[in-house]
Design a protein around this motif. Structure first.
Motif, PDB file in Angstrom:
ATOM      1  N   ARG A 116     -10.192   3.557   7.598  1.00 54.97           N
ATOM      2  CA  ARG A 116      -8.763   3.889   7.567  1.00 54.97           C
ATOM      3  C   ARG A 116      -8.537   5.389   7.662  1.00 54.97           C
ATOM      4  NH1 ARG A 116      -6.234   2.049   2.293  1.00 54.97           N
ATOM      5  NH2 ARG A 116      -7.346   0.169   2.895  1.00 54.97           N
ATOM      6  N   ASN A 117      -9.459   6.164   7.101  1.00 55.39           N
ATOM      7  CA  ASN A 117      -9.271   7.614   7.065  1.00 55.39           C
ATOM      8  C   ASN A 117      -9.921   8.338   8.242  1.00 55.39           C
ATOM      9  OD1 ASN A 117      -7.900   7.365   4.608  1.00 55.39           O
ATOM     10  ND2 ASN A 117      -9.784   7.562   3.410  1.00 55.39           N
ATOM     11  N   ARG A 174       0.833  -1.208   0.000  1.00 56.04           N
ATOM     12  CA  ARG A 174       0.000   0.000   0.000  1.00 56.04           C
ATOM     13  C   ARG A 174       0.865   1.255   0.000  1.00 56.04           C
ATOM     14  NH1 ARG A 174      -3.529  -0.728   4.551  1.00 56.04           N
ATOM     15  NH2 ARG A 174      -4.954  -1.805   3.144  1.00 56.04           N
ATOM     16  N   HIS A 190      -7.077  -5.467   3.371  1.00 60.50           N
ATOM     17  CA  HIS A 190      -7.776  -5.077   2.142  1.00 60.50           C
ATOM     18  C   HIS A 190      -8.849  -6.106   1.777  1.00 60.50           C
ATOM     19  CE1 HIS A 190      -8.131  -2.641  -1.453  1.00 60.50           C
ATOM     20  NE2 HIS A 190      -7.930  -3.688  -2.240  1.00 60.50           N
ATOM     21  N   TYR A 195     -12.282   2.592   2.553  1.00 59.63           N
ATOM     22  CA  TYR A 195     -11.307   3.541   3.076  1.00 59.63           C
ATOM     23  C   TYR A 195     -11.853   4.386   4.222  1.00 59.63           C
ATOM     24  CZ  TYR A 195      -9.641   2.116  -1.458  1.00 59.63           C
ATOM     25  OH  TYR A 195      -9.274   1.357  -2.541  1.00 59.63           O
TER      26      TYR A 195
END
Length: 304
Positions: A302-303, A51, A67, A299
């Motif tokens: 993760r963000n 990544r 993932h 995402y």
């Protein structure tokens, strides 16, 4: 002539259950310790996901699991089938991190024993079951199906059978994630040397061949991802570990095996960096709206 060549290719890849078991034993049932020497502690024998460029091999292997878990959209209590579970790393991680109940199947007795040992040591034996079983013999239903680095061993004549089985065992709201070595070029055979010495019965489908089987299965292709540049880095890492542990390898295997294995790792790296091989990840669903319409869900956590 092209049609004849295609028929010959199909005949050599006719992997019925008995042949499939022998083919797996040829490659995977050789030495549990050997795999530990070059795969490292994670025992993941599939492409890592870099990544970030600075990631180590082990970090990239962990990123791959994260993932894949995101694409599976797992919730506690879901039943997951891991087809070609290897040494059990993915199945154990999915169970530990998501609360899912996982069944991992393999045709390798060496992999089965190691996966079962690791499940006991992790305290997950009640949540993860590993079996010596062909995918064609599975009859239960599952909320999720995942298969990483196994479809290359199915054989061209059996792609339809493979995807129909995935469709048959998925629940109506089920999702499958199929990760395999494919090619960006038109269909072609792999090296005869590889088929004889390394992976008997193996075949790396073009996306056109895989999608023909998917379309006939009745499942919906909800996402297609192509990984470029990841497997050559993975293979470089494996070869580096193999060479760093060469003294111990020599205690396990003769010089002929060592030359063969180094050639295998080096030529595989070149097949990804200079030839036509890539990784395809197919996300498949039964329902049209089961998977979100954008990739934002992958995402968001993760963000945050």
């Amino acid at each position: 002539m092209a049609r004849l060549a295609g028929r010959v290719r199909s005949w050599t890849l006719w992997n019925h259950m008995g042949v499939a078991r022998r083919n797996v034993a040829h490659h995977y049932d050789i030495s549990d310790e050997l795999y530990g020497l070059f795969l490292g502690p994670t025992r993941q024998y599939t492409c890592a996901y870099f990544r970030r460029p600075e990631m180590s091999l082990d970090e990239a292997q962990a990123a791959k699991i994260e993932h894949i878990a995101g694409k599976l959209m797992l919730r506690p209590g879901m039943r997951v089938l891991d087809i070609g579970c290897g040494f059990g790393t993915l199945a154990l991680a999915l169970a530990r991190d998501t609360g899912a109940e996982v069944v991992g199947i393999t045709l390798s007795e060496v992999q089965l024993a190691e996966a079962q040992r690791r499940a006991r040591e992790a305290g997950l034996a009640g949540q993860v079951e590993f079996r010596l079983q062909d995918y064609r013999a599975v009859t239960e239903s599952f909320d999720r199906v995942v298969s990483v680095g196994m479809m290359e061993h199915v054989g061209l004549p059996h792609l339809g059978t493979y995807f129909r089985k995935v469709a048959d065992i998925l629940t109506p709201e089920g999702v499958a994630l199929i990760h395999y070595i494919g090619r960006w070029s038109p269909p072609d055979t792999i090296s005869p040397w590889f088929n004889k010495y390394i992976f008997p019965g193996a075949y790396c489908p073009a996306i056109s061949e895989a999608m023909r089987a998917v379309e006939r299965s009745g499942m919906i292709l909800s996402d297609l991802e192509v990984w470029r540049g990841h497997y050559e880095r993975t293979l470089q890492g494996w070869l580096d570990r193999f060479d760093r542990n060469i003294d111990r390898v020599r205690q396990l295997h003769d010089e002929r095996f060592i030359r063969m294995w180094r050639y295998y790792l080096q030529s595989a790296e070149l097949a990804f960096s200079e030839a036509h091989l890539v990784i395809h990840q197919l996300q498949l669903a039964k329902g049209r709206l089961t998977v979100p319409g954008t990739r934002d869900y992958l995402y968001a956590a993760r963000n945050s």
